[in-house]
Design a protein around this motif. Structure first.
Motif, PDB file in Angstrom:
ATOM      1  N   ALA A 145      46.722  30.885  -0.403  1.00  9.48           N
ATOM      2  CA  ALA A 145      48.042  30.397  -0.019  1.00  9.48           C
ATOM      3  C   ALA A 145      49.125  31.134  -0.795  1.00  9.48           C
ATOM      4  CB  ALA A 145      48.156  28.896  -0.255  1.00  9.48           C
ATOM      5  N   HIS A 146      50.267  31.307  -0.137  1.00  9.15           N
ATOM      6  CA  HIS A 146      51.491  31.853  -0.732  1.00  9.15           C
ATOM      7  C   HIS A 146      51.388  33.334  -1.113  1.00  9.15           C
ATOM      8  CE1 HIS A 146      53.206  27.928  -0.487  1.00  9.15           C
ATOM      9  NE2 HIS A 146      52.210  27.420  -1.174  1.00  9.15           N
ATOM     10  N   THR A 147      50.489  34.055  -0.410  1.00  8.88           N
ATOM     11  CA  THR A 147      50.633  35.509  -0.420  1.00  8.88           C
ATOM     12  C   THR A 147      51.841  35.841   0.462  1.00  8.88           C
ATOM     13  OG1 THR A 147      49.196  35.743   1.497  1.00  8.88           O
ATOM     14  CG2 THR A 147      48.158  35.880  -0.682  1.00  8.88           C
ATOM     15  N   LYS A 148      52.350  37.036   0.366  1.00  5.89           N
ATOM     16  CA  LYS A 148      53.545  37.391   1.137  1.00  5.89           C
ATOM     17  C   LYS A 148      53.283  37.297   2.635  1.00  5.89           C
ATOM     18  CE  LYS A 148      55.284  40.391  -2.537  1.00  5.89           C
ATOM     19  NZ  LYS A 148      55.606  41.772  -2.948  1.00  5.89           N
ATOM     20  N   ALA A 154      53.944  31.299   7.735  1.00  7.83           N
ATOM     21  CA  ALA A 154      54.346  29.896   7.621  1.00  7.83           C
ATOM     22  C   ALA A 154      55.815  29.718   7.965  1.00  7.83           C
ATOM     23  CB  ALA A 154      54.064  29.389   6.211  1.00  7.83           C
ATOM     24  N   ILE A 155      56.656  30.611   7.470  1.00 11.95           N
ATOM     25  CA  ILE A 155      58.088  30.532   7.748  1.00 11.95           C
ATOM     26  C   ILE A 155      58.347  30.747   9.237  1.00 11.95           C
ATOM     27  CG2 ILE A 155      60.310  31.665   7.355  1.00 11.95           C
ATOM     28  CD1 ILE A 155      59.342  29.836   5.064  1.00 11.95           C
ATOM     29  N   ALA A 156      57.644  31.688   9.841  1.00  6.88           N
ATOM     30  CA  ALA A 156      57.826  31.935  11.269  1.00  6.88           C
ATOM     31  C   ALA A 156      57.472  30.703  12.083  1.00  6.88           C
ATOM     32  CB  ALA A 156      56.979  33.135  11.707  1.00  6.88           C
ATOM     33  N   HIS A 157      56.416  29.983  11.685  1.00  3.22           N
ATOM     34  CA  HIS A 157      56.015  28.783  12.424  1.00  3.22           C
ATOM     35  C   HIS A 157      57.144  27.763  12.462  1.00  3.22           C
ATOM     36  CE1 HIS A 157      53.530  25.435  13.829  1.00  3.22           C
ATOM     37  NE2 HIS A 157      54.160  24.713  12.931  1.00  3.22           N
ATOM     38  N   HIS A 158      57.844  27.607  11.352  1.00  4.67           N
ATOM     39  CA  HIS A 158      58.865  26.557  11.293  1.00  4.67           C
ATOM     40  C   HIS A 158      60.227  27.025  11.798  1.00  4.67           C
ATOM     41  CE1 HIS A 158      60.469  22.722   9.872  1.00  4.67           C
ATOM     42  NE2 HIS A 158      61.563  23.404   9.559  1.00  4.67           N
ATOM     43  N   TYR A 159      60.617  28.229  11.471  1.00  7.64           N
ATOM     44  CA  TYR A 159      62.000  28.652  11.740  1.00  7.64           C
ATOM     45  C   TYR A 159      62.158  29.512  12.984  1.00  7.64           C
ATOM     46  CZ  TYR A 159      62.821  26.829   7.075  1.00  7.64           C
ATOM     47  OH  TYR A 159      62.902  26.006   5.990  1.00  7.64           O
ATOM     48  N   ASP A 160      61.122  30.206  13.401  1.00  5.95           N
ATOM     49  CA  ASP A 160      61.239  31.055  14.582  1.00  5.95           C
ATOM     50  C   ASP A 160      60.830  30.287  15.833  1.00  5.95           C
ATOM     51  OD1 ASP A 160      62.081  33.043  12.910  1.00  5.95           O
ATOM     52  OD2 ASP A 160      60.220  34.187  12.970  1.00  5.95           O
ATOM     53  N   VAL A 161      61.444  29.129  16.037  1.00  5.95           N
ATOM     54  CA  VAL A 161      61.137  28.307  17.202  1.00  5.95           C
ATOM     55  C   VAL A 161      62.297  28.310  18.197  1.00  5.95           C
ATOM     56  CG1 VAL A 161      59.599  26.847  15.866  1.00  5.95           C
ATOM     57  CG2 VAL A 161      61.977  26.155  16.155  1.00  5.95           C
ATOM     58  N   GLY A 162      63.289  29.134  17.955  1.00  3.41           N
ATOM     59  CA  GLY A 162      64.409  29.247  18.875  1.00  3.41           C
ATOM     60  C   GLY A 162      65.721  28.856  18.226  1.00  3.41           C
ATOM     61  N   ASN A 163      66.616  29.815  18.096  1.00  8.19           N
ATOM     62  CA  ASN A 163      67.926  29.501  17.527  1.00  8.19           C
ATOM     63  C   ASN A 163      68.709  28.522  18.387  1.00  8.19           C
ATOM     64  OD1 ASN A 163      67.588  31.173  15.257  1.00  8.19           O
ATOM     65  ND2 ASN A 163      68.279  32.983  16.392  1.00  8.19           N
ATOM     66  N   ASP A 265      61.066  39.125   1.162  1.00  5.06           N
ATOM     67  CA  ASP A 265      60.485  38.136   0.258  1.00  5.06           C
ATOM     68  C   ASP A 265      61.261  38.144  -1.063  1.00  5.06           C
ATOM     69  OD1 ASP A 265      58.417  37.208  -1.905  1.00  5.06           O
ATOM     70  OD2 ASP A 265      57.477  36.683   0.007  1.00  5.06           O
ATOM     71  N   TYR A 266      61.411  36.974  -1.662  1.00  2.23           N
ATOM     72  CA  TYR A 266      62.145  36.907  -2.936  1.00  2.23           C
ATOM     73  C   TYR A 266      61.492  37.763  -4.017  1.00  2.23           C
ATOM     74  CZ  TYR A 266      58.578  33.654  -4.731  1.00  2.23           C
ATOM     75  OH  TYR A 266      57.399  33.088  -5.164  1.00  2.23           O
ATOM     76  N   ARG A 267      60.191  38.016  -3.884  1.00  2.00           N
ATOM     77  CA  ARG A 267      59.476  38.820  -4.875  1.00  2.00           C
ATOM     78  C   ARG A 267      59.764  40.311  -4.738  1.00  2.00           C
ATOM     79  NH1 ARG A 267      54.191  35.259  -3.392  1.00  2.00           N
ATOM     80  NH2 ARG A 267      55.382  35.272  -1.431  1.00  2.00           N
ATOM     81  N   ASP A 268      60.471  40.689  -3.666  1.00  2.00           N
ATOM     82  CA  ASP A 268      60.707  42.106  -3.406  1.00  2.00           C
ATOM     83  C   ASP A 268      62.165  42.521  -3.554  1.00  2.00           C
ATOM     84  OD1 ASP A 268      58.015  42.513  -2.815  1.00  2.00           O
ATOM     85  OD2 ASP A 268      58.297  42.019  -0.691  1.00  2.00           O
ATOM     86  N   VAL A 269      63.024  41.649  -4.064  1.00  2.00           N
ATOM     87  CA  VAL A 269      64.442  41.991  -4.206  1.00  2.00           C
ATOM     88  C   VAL A 269      64.585  43.019  -5.333  1.00  2.00           C
ATOM     89  CG1 VAL A 269      66.749  41.124  -4.742  1.00  2.00           C
ATOM     90  CG2 VAL A 269      65.176  39.742  -3.361  1.00  2.00           C
TER      91      VAL A 269
END
Length: 440
Positions: A145-148, A154-163, A265-269
């Motif tokens: 869990a929580h690899t990039k 996981a983020i796509a599942h929740h947020y990429d459901v249609g603007n 990803d926040y780890r890549d800034v």
């Protein structure tokens, strides 16, 4: 078979060792249960098979999302009545979860005496294999869990459901986090603007500073900070759809030279230091195993004297933290791999990373009101919202937001703004001596 509802109510009473607090209307038109209570509508026998194959929360969730179950009446009242079956307060707080209730229910159903007594009622479910889960459910995940890569999925599942769907639910502000309600007649848009402005004031933003917004969503925070405080801003998100929407808003505002939106990803800034960092409703996705890494990464991206505003949902602590279990409905349908921690654990990790925590503000009641406003928007625009995503997804959002509103109201979960600072080598925070002064 014209008495299915009565037989279901009897079975539920035996299995739960208490009366079912809802009235039941079954697929055969029969009704049973307390008069005047919200009605649990069981549209299809398939709902019972889902519950028998997976007793407890996940079976209920699958039946709800698929439309096999519904509520006729006040959804909040129904959920409040059911909450006593799933959350029981003890000496250590709400230590009995829906998962524990599912284990109890499974044990009851497997007990030979109980099973013989209820066998005729169990036949109501019909024979057959368990129905397939609704397509909105996250399938089995592999790897750590929580690899990039897994976080991006996981983020796509929740947020990429249609603007378009989120515009209907969130309203014009497009802010998907707890609002700040200063007065009874405050509108949702005014409350979200008040929250964004509070974050800016806590960060002490001034013209010419650099702001990093971690988990920038649809760009509302960076737009507010640039327009009202004169900073330049970078927003990062893992959602491709959010980034596209935010860039369009920024272009329309003529601020493309002062705001950059990255799918990152926040780890890549790579381009610190920043004068201030806001993280609003993002840290719930980080995970306990990665939280210290998250805190250290943000610490390293701040200049000495820079401030962090970490806005995060928290759960109540348990006597035995090893017994904490992730909510199955939320994990499968809403926030895959999301984790909530007690606010004390969050403060400890930030301090361990090097921050000095200077302020913690609880906004629990404000989130309950925010969620009720979102549910109201969803219900008002139900047909359009279902078309914008899917019927099942709209049902997921209605249930999770309504249940979450009650959880905030009953102090089962909370939300806090933690303001922390990276002091300089001499330990100077650069902050005025009073809270009132640095909020002015």
């Amino acid at each position: 078979m014209a008495d299915a509802a009565r037989r279901i109510v009897e079975l539920a009473g035996q299995a739960l060792a208490r009366p079912l607090p809802l009235r039941v209307r079954a697929w055969d038109g029969s009704e049973a249960g307390p008069e005047g209570a919200p009605v649990l509508v069981i549209r299809r026998r398939r709902a019972l098979r889902r519950l028998l194959w997976r007793p407890g929360e996940l079976g209920l969730a699958r039946a709800w999302v698929a439309g096999d179950l519904d509520i006729d009446g006040d959804l909040y009242d129904a959920l409040e009545r059911l909450s006593g079956l799933f959350w029981e307060r003890g000496e250590a707080g709400p230590a009995v979860s829906m998962a524990e209730t599912a284990r109890k229910l499974t044990a009851v159903l497997r007990d030979p005496v109980t099973y013989r007594a209820a066998r005729s009622a169990l036949s109501l479910a019909g024979a057959g294999l368990p129905p397939a889960p609704p397509p909105e459910e996250v399938r089995r995940r592999t790897g750590i869990a929580h690899t990039k890569r897994r976080d991006q999925a996981a983020i796509a599942h929740h947020y990429d459901v249609g603007n378009d769907f989120y515009e209907l639910v969130l309203g014009p502000s497009m802010v998907y986090s707890c609002a700040l309600w200063p007065a009874e007649d405050t509108t949702l848009e005014q409350a979200q603007e008040a929250k964004l402005d509070l974050v800016c004031r806590k960060l002490g933003l001034r013209e010419g500073q650099r702001l990093l917004d971690v988990g920038c969503g649809w760009g509302s925070m960076v737009l507010h900070a640039v327009q009202h405080y004169g900073v330049t801003a970078t927003g990062i998100t893992l959602s491709v759809e959010q980034a596209a929407f935010a860039r369009k808003r920024i272009a329309q505002a003529g601020l493309g030279d002062r705001i950059e939106i990255r799918v990152q990803d926040y780890r890549d800034v790579p381009d610190g230091p920043y004068d201030a960092i806001s993280s609003i409703g993002m840290a719930e996705h980080v995970g306990s195993a990665r939280y210290l890494e998250y805190a250290r990464t943000l610490y390293g991206l701040l200049r000495p004297g820079g401030r962090l505003l970490n806005h995060q949902i928290a759960r109540r602590p348990l006597r035995d933290e090893q017994a904490y279990e992730i909510d199955e409905f939320i994990d499968r349908y809403v926030f895959p791999d999301g984790e909530l921690a007690p606010v004390g654990a969050t403060v400890s990790r930030l301090e361990e990373a090097g921050f000095e925590v200077r302020d913690v503000e609880a906004l629990r009641e404000h989130y309950a009101r925010t969620l009720r406003a979102w549910v109201g928007n969803l219900e008002q625009h139900w047909a359009a919202a279902a078309r914008a995503t899917s019927y099942g997804r709209a049902r997921v959002w209605r249930l999770y937001m309504a249940a979450s509103a009650l959880s905030f109201e009953r102090n089962r979960i909370a939300v806090n703004q933690v303001m922390a600072v990276r002091t300089d080598d001499e330990g100077d925070s650069g902050l005025p001596r009073t809270r009132a002064a640095w909020l002015s």
